[in-house]
Write a protein that holds these residues in place. Structure first.
Motif, PDB file in Angstrom:
ATOM      1  N   LEU A   1       0.511  10.653  -3.394  1.00  0.00           N
ATOM      2  CA  LEU A   1      -0.154  11.950  -2.100  1.00  0.00           C
ATOM      3  C   LEU A   1       0.775  11.673  -0.848  1.00  0.00           C
ATOM      4  O   LEU A   1       1.100  12.921  -0.337  1.00  0.00           O
TER       5      LEU A   1
ATOM      6  N   GLU B   1      -5.005  -2.112 -13.103  1.00  0.00           N
ATOM      7  CA  GLU B   1      -5.356  -2.594 -11.595  1.00  0.00           C
ATOM      8  C   GLU B   1      -4.072  -3.537 -11.213  1.00  0.00           C
ATOM      9  O   GLU B   1      -3.843  -3.409 -10.125  1.00  0.00           O
TER      10      GLU B   1
ATOM     11  N   GLN C   1      -2.729   0.816  -9.659  1.00  0.00           N
ATOM     12  CA  GLN C   1      -3.071   2.068 -10.093  1.00  0.00           C
ATOM     13  C   GLN C   1      -3.373   2.817  -8.479  1.00  0.00           C
ATOM     14  O   GLN C   1      -2.905   3.933  -8.357  1.00  0.00           O
ATOM     15  N   GLY C   2      -4.188   2.251  -7.943  1.00  0.00           N
ATOM     16  CA  GLY C   2      -4.770   2.943  -6.495  1.00  0.00           C
ATOM     17  C   GLY C   2      -3.530   3.076  -5.737  1.00  0.00           C
ATOM     18  O   GLY C   2      -3.293   4.190  -4.908  1.00  0.00           O
ATOM     19  N   GLU C   3      -2.554   2.059  -5.497  1.00  0.00           N
ATOM     20  CA  GLU C   3      -1.222   2.117  -4.841  1.00  0.00           C
ATOM     21  C   GLU C   3      -0.524   3.128  -5.209  1.00  0.00           C
ATOM     22  O   GLU C   3       0.407   4.227  -4.455  1.00  0.00           O
TER      23      GLU C   3
ATOM     24  N   THR D   1      -8.982   3.657  -2.236  1.00  0.00           N
ATOM     25  CA  THR D   1      -7.820   2.757  -2.350  1.00  0.00           C
ATOM     26  C   THR D   1      -6.757   3.627  -2.911  1.00  0.00           C
ATOM     27  O   THR D   1      -5.433   3.297  -2.544  1.00  0.00           O
ATOM     28  N   ALA D   2      -6.960   4.737  -3.708  1.00  0.00           N
ATOM     29  CA  ALA D   2      -5.928   5.672  -4.140  1.00  0.00           C
ATOM     30  C   ALA D   2      -5.463   6.535  -2.819  1.00  0.00           C
ATOM     31  O   ALA D   2      -4.786   7.599  -3.231  1.00  0.00           O
TER      32      ALA D   2
ATOM     33  N   CYS E   1      -8.044   3.454 -16.598  1.00  0.00           N
ATOM     34  CA  CYS E   1      -8.917   2.325 -16.096  1.00  0.00           C
ATOM     35  C   CYS E   1      -8.728   1.264 -17.024  1.00  0.00           C
ATOM     36  O   CYS E   1      -9.306   0.945 -18.284  1.00  0.00           O
TER      37      CYS E   1
ATOM     38  N   ILE F   1      -0.865   5.933  -6.859  1.00  0.00           N
ATOM     39  CA  ILE F   1      -1.827   7.322  -6.574  1.00  0.00           C
ATOM     40  C   ILE F   1      -1.418   7.559  -5.254  1.00  0.00           C
ATOM     41  O   ILE F   1      -0.899   8.721  -4.844  1.00  0.00           O
ATOM     42  N   ALA F   2      -1.813   6.587  -4.427  1.00  0.00           N
ATOM     43  CA  ALA F   2      -1.676   6.788  -2.900  1.00  0.00           C
ATOM     44  C   ALA F   2      -0.294   7.173  -2.525  1.00  0.00           C
ATOM     45  O   ALA F   2      -0.203   7.957  -1.545  1.00  0.00           O
TER      46      ALA F   2
ATOM     47  N   GLY G   1     -10.165  -2.086  -5.159  1.00  0.00           N
ATOM     48  CA  GLY G   1      -9.576  -1.882  -6.623  1.00  0.00           C
ATOM     49  C   GLY G   1      -9.787  -0.131  -6.619  1.00  0.00           C
ATOM     50  O   GLY G   1     -10.435   0.361  -5.884  1.00  0.00           O
ATOM     51  N   PHE G   2      -9.266   0.108  -7.714  1.00  0.00           N
ATOM     52  CA  PHE G   2      -9.347   1.679  -8.076  1.00  0.00           C
ATOM     53  C   PHE G   2     -10.491   1.997  -9.025  1.00  0.00           C
ATOM     54  O   PHE G   2     -11.385   2.517  -8.408  1.00  0.00           O
ATOM     55  N   ALA G   3     -10.399   1.650 -10.188  1.00  0.00           N
ATOM     56  CA  ALA G   3     -11.434   1.738 -11.146  1.00  0.00           C
ATOM     57  C   ALA G   3     -12.366   0.659 -10.762  1.00  0.00           C
ATOM     58  O   ALA G   3     -12.234  -0.434 -10.832  1.00  0.00           O
TER      59      ALA G   3
END
Lengths: 268, 263
Positions: B134, B122, B126-128, A196-197, B117, B130-131, A215-217
């Motif tokens: 990168l 969320e 959070q994932g977006e 996801t990240a 966390c 970080i992505a 999700g991430f976590a």
């Protein structure tokens, strides 16, 4: 079509499957014909990579790439060799992703399909390398990439080298994007952690299957860390749509149609 | 650290987490002159787990992005114990783009148990976040030097770790998962974290051997002054070397630095 039913409970091997949602007994072939959707309650079950390819690509158009790349125990992690061989046996796959070129509704594309039956679809160096190579090939050939994603995240058994695959793949996605090429990410249950990240969230167009966990976590980690009760539908596809992180939710049976349409609009 | 004895992997994890260990804010104070902190992601908020801004490194204007967990209880709460939220990563990216615009090299200091966390993290992707870092950092047209000073916790650390040169302080660690998390998955027993730390190969020596980092700054038997001076000199020389490269070569080398891992 190996490995398509491994993640389910069998009452009799390869003949009948019990839906975990409603408990209905469904014959394996009926379930497969119905794209792994329970005919009784409509619950989506996880699909194997080959089954997924069969559903999406035009018949006879798929040409696999890098099928010979195989993982080894590069950091001497205890038990990893055994884990790899049992994953191979259980899934009938050599790794957690299948890559290749294909046509979808007559549109040529590069495609990768992950499979949660192989070590929860986790990304080690081989998964990272295969997806990176696919994006590089697609960049050179000016092809769109369609990615079917399912993964628990980076593969712990390859340590820091797995983590670095997130940066490596993201770099290849960037080069592909800089070449003005389309990337359609399809998020399926479950898509979490380092996936996801990284490339799951980097699609020009991000499609998710209904109710897919994204999700991430991890939900349990969040509960333990914060002591908060998680809201209903937390980290499901509908939650991500509401918060603006995916473009759409599409029924499995309409995925090929929608992806073909999107690819068609980006034809060069 | 006193004595000549080298630390074991889990000792290093504990050392990296030690509340007395210096984090990003300290290195800004020690290395950067005339630092001006710049706040906010211009989207939602300002994340105090990341301190960012501009200043001089030996007369060279630089952008600095540093994870910081705070030293007092109040500060730790304010800084969310150094666990960045999506806003922190977006602030970092905003300032990296600004650095690119003004041709300033970027220095990142990494030290966090991981990205925060939480339900709200969320909800805000959070994932977006970080992505996106990168993806974008791979194309930022100025030199990026990343220094792991504490615990480099997984994706939340990597989000400031896509760089031209990666440096680790000797007793810092950098891992795909915490040893506790690994032990609880592997052996259903988080108390076996010391064993997990060994098998994860997360020390600076391990990462140097894997060619994930290019430099280790020695800490054993050295004063903070010596460590800071070494670090400063090394960053300066790397910035000079990277500045001498064409943008094309710089970005090709950055891509290759990650491309070769597991190829």
């Amino acid at each position: 079509m190996k490995g398509i039913l491994n993640f389910m409970k069998f009452s009799k091997p390869q003949t009948a499957v019990e839906c975990k949602k409603c408990g209905a007994e469904i014959s394996a072939s009926d379930l497969s014909d119905n794209l792994m959707i329970c005919p009784e309650c409509g619950a989506y079950m996880r699909m194997g990579a080959w089954e997924r390819l069969k559903m999406i690509v035009d018949e006879g158009s798929f040409c696999e790439l890098d099928e010979d790349l195989k993982s080894s125990n590069i950091i001497d992690f205890p038990g990893y060799d055994e884990k790899l061989s049992s994953a191979k046996k259980a899934s009938g796959l050599s790794e957690a992703v299948i890559c290749g070129t294909a046509e979808v509704g007559g549109n040529k594309c590069a495609i990768f399909v992950m499979d949660s039956a192989f070590m929860m679809g986790s990304m080690g160096t081989v998964v990272g390398e295969k997806i990176t190579r696919l994006f590089e090939t697609a960049t050179t050939k000016k092809l769109p990439v369609v990615g079917f994603i399912t993964s628990g995240g980076a593969r712990m058994q390859e340590g820091i080298l797995s983590l670095m695959q997130m940066a490596k793949v993201s770099g290849a996605v960037k080069r592909h994007s800089d070449g003005k090429n389309l990337y359609v990410a399809v998020l399926t249950d479950p898509t979490t952690g380092g996936i996801t990240a990284s490339f799951a969230m980097l699609g020009d167009i991000i499609i998710a299957e209904p109710k897919a966990l994204i999700g991430f976590a991890g939900a349990r980690v969040i509960e333990q860390t914060t002591g908060e009760k998680l809201p209903e539908g937390f980290q499901r596809a509908e939650f991500l749509l509401e918060h603006g992180f995916i473009d759409m939710i599409e029924d499995r049976k309409r995925l090929k149609y929608t992806i073909s349409k999107v690819l068609g609009m980006h034809r060069k | 650290m006193s004595g000549n004895e080298k630390l074991k992997a889990y000792d290093k994890v504990l050392a990296a987490r030690n509340t007395a260990r210096h984090m990003g804010g300290y290195y800004i104070e020690r290395l950067i002159d005339d630092f001006i902190e710049l706040h906010g992601d211009r989207r939602f908020g300002d994340d105090a787990a990341i301190i960012s801004g501009i200043g001089y490194l030996n007369g060279v204007p630089v952008t600095v992005i540093a994870m910081e967990r705070g030293t007092t209880v109040e500060e730790r709460i304010k800084r969310n114990f150094g666990c960045p939220s999506p806003e922190g990563y977006r602030k970092a990216l905003r300032l990296m783009k600004e650095a690119e615009k003004f041709s300033r090299p970027i220095i990142c200091f990494i030290g966090s148990s991981g990205a925060y966390c939480g339900i709200d993290a969320e909800e805000r992707g959070q994932g977006e976040a970080i992505a996106e870092n990168l993806f974008e950092m791979m194309g930022i047209k100025v030199p990026i030097i990343s220094v792991v000073v504490g615990e480099g916790g997984s994706g939340g650390a990597l989000a400031l770790g896509v760089c031209d040169t990666a440096v680790m302080l000797e007793n810092s660690v950098y891992s795909v998962i915490s040893p506790e998390g690994c032990a609880s998955i592997l052996w259903k027993d988080s108390s076996k974290a010391d064993e997990a730390a060994e098998v994860l190969k997360l020390t600076s020596e391990d990462l140097y051997k894997f060619e994930v980092v290019e430099k280790i700054i020695d800490e054993t038997d050295r004063t903070q002054d010596e460590i800071c001076s070494d670090l400063k000199n090394f960053i300066l020389s790397e910035i000079e070397a990277k500045k001498a490269m064409s943008v094309e070569d710089l970005l090709a080398a950055r891509y290759e630095k990650f491309r070769k891992i597991g190829a």
